[in-house]
Design a protein around this motif. Sequence first.
Motif, PDB file in Angstrom:
ATOM      1  N   HIS A  94       0.852  -1.226   0.040  1.00  8.26           N
ATOM      2  CA  HIS A  94       0.158  -0.174  -0.008  1.00  8.26           C
ATOM      3  C   HIS A  94       0.649   1.292  -0.003  1.00  8.26           C
ATOM      4  O   HIS A  94       0.763   2.067  -0.812  1.00  8.26           O
ATOM      5  CB  HIS A  94      -0.948  -0.163   1.216  1.00  8.26           C
ATOM      6  N   ILE A  95       1.644   1.194   1.019  1.00  6.02           N
ATOM      7  CA  ILE A  95       2.755   2.529   1.093  1.00  6.02           C
ATOM      8  C   ILE A  95       3.672   2.665  -0.118  1.00  6.02           C
ATOM      9  O   ILE A  95       3.364   3.823  -0.753  1.00  6.02           O
ATOM     10  CB  ILE A  95       3.724   2.331   2.284  1.00  6.02           C
ATOM     11  N   GLN A  96       4.035   1.667  -0.714  1.00  9.05           N
ATOM     12  CA  GLN A  96       4.877   1.744  -1.854  1.00  9.05           C
ATOM     13  C   GLN A  96       3.905   2.144  -3.278  1.00  9.05           C
ATOM     14  O   GLN A  96       4.516   2.731  -4.271  1.00  9.05           O
ATOM     15  CB  GLN A  96       5.536   0.286  -2.392  1.00  9.05           C
ATOM     16  N   HIS A  97       2.697   1.663  -3.259  1.00  9.46           N
ATOM     17  CA  HIS A  97       1.809   2.235  -4.231  1.00  9.46           C
ATOM     18  C   HIS A  97       1.539   3.712  -4.330  1.00  9.46           C
ATOM     19  O   HIS A  97       1.605   4.403  -5.229  1.00  9.46           O
ATOM     20  CB  HIS A  97       0.546   1.357  -4.103  1.00  9.46           C
ATOM     21  N   LEU A  98       1.417   4.195  -3.172  1.00 10.36           N
ATOM     22  CA  LEU A  98       1.187   5.640  -2.961  1.00 10.36           C
ATOM     23  C   LEU A  98       2.444   6.417  -3.271  1.00 10.36           C
ATOM     24  O   LEU A  98       2.398   7.569  -3.870  1.00 10.36           O
ATOM     25  CB  LEU A  98       1.081   5.672  -1.213  1.00 10.36           C
ATOM     26  N   LYS A  99       3.581   5.806  -2.791  1.00  8.45           N
ATOM     27  CA  LYS A  99       5.025   6.504  -3.377  1.00  8.45           C
ATOM     28  C   LYS A  99       5.034   6.497  -4.824  1.00  8.45           C
ATOM     29  O   LYS A  99       5.358   7.626  -5.375  1.00  8.45           O
ATOM     30  CB  LYS A  99       5.969   5.780  -2.754  1.00  8.45           C
ATOM     31  N   ALA A 100       4.726   5.783  -5.488  1.00  4.20           N
ATOM     32  CA  ALA A 100       4.716   5.637  -7.069  1.00  4.20           C
ATOM     33  C   ALA A 100       3.792   6.425  -7.253  1.00  4.20           C
ATOM     34  O   ALA A 100       4.168   7.261  -8.646  1.00  4.20           O
ATOM     35  CB  ALA A 100       4.308   4.101  -7.483  1.00  4.20           C
ATOM     36  N   TYR A 101       2.587   6.886  -6.954  1.00  6.66           N
ATOM     37  CA  TYR A 101       1.695   7.960  -7.410  1.00  6.66           C
ATOM     38  C   TYR A 101       2.218   9.395  -7.056  1.00  6.66           C
ATOM     39  O   TYR A 101       1.919  10.283  -7.740  1.00  6.66           O
ATOM     40  CB  TYR A 101       0.545   7.868  -6.761  1.00  6.66           C
TER      41      TYR A 101
END
Length: 111
Positions: A94-101
């Motif tokens: 979840h956190i890495q997904h947000l960072k990618a955005y």
Amino acid sequence: MSHCSTTELHLKIFLRAENENALNLFPDLPKIYREEATIEGVDYDIAFCQMCVETDFLRFPGTVSASQNNFAGLADGTGNLATFSSAAIGVRAHIQHLKAYASTEPLARPQ
């Protein structure tokens, strides 16, 4: 991508105010969100709130079940909802997904 303004205790209080049984299955979830988000430079307050919306405060009324450890309704790349081996790995995704955005910075902990 920002600094947070709450503590793990505040996150627990917020979650329990909406679902008093929320932390029965995932007692360390606020800590995991703080740790994983801090590593990647993501605001865990926002990520935690998104988790609350996506899971209805850990009630999991939709198509994702608690056993999937998928706190953001993430798909596996083929359109199927992803399943993660642990809460920590699910939060990391979840956190890495947000960072990618939100950033062009590389992941601190590729997974």
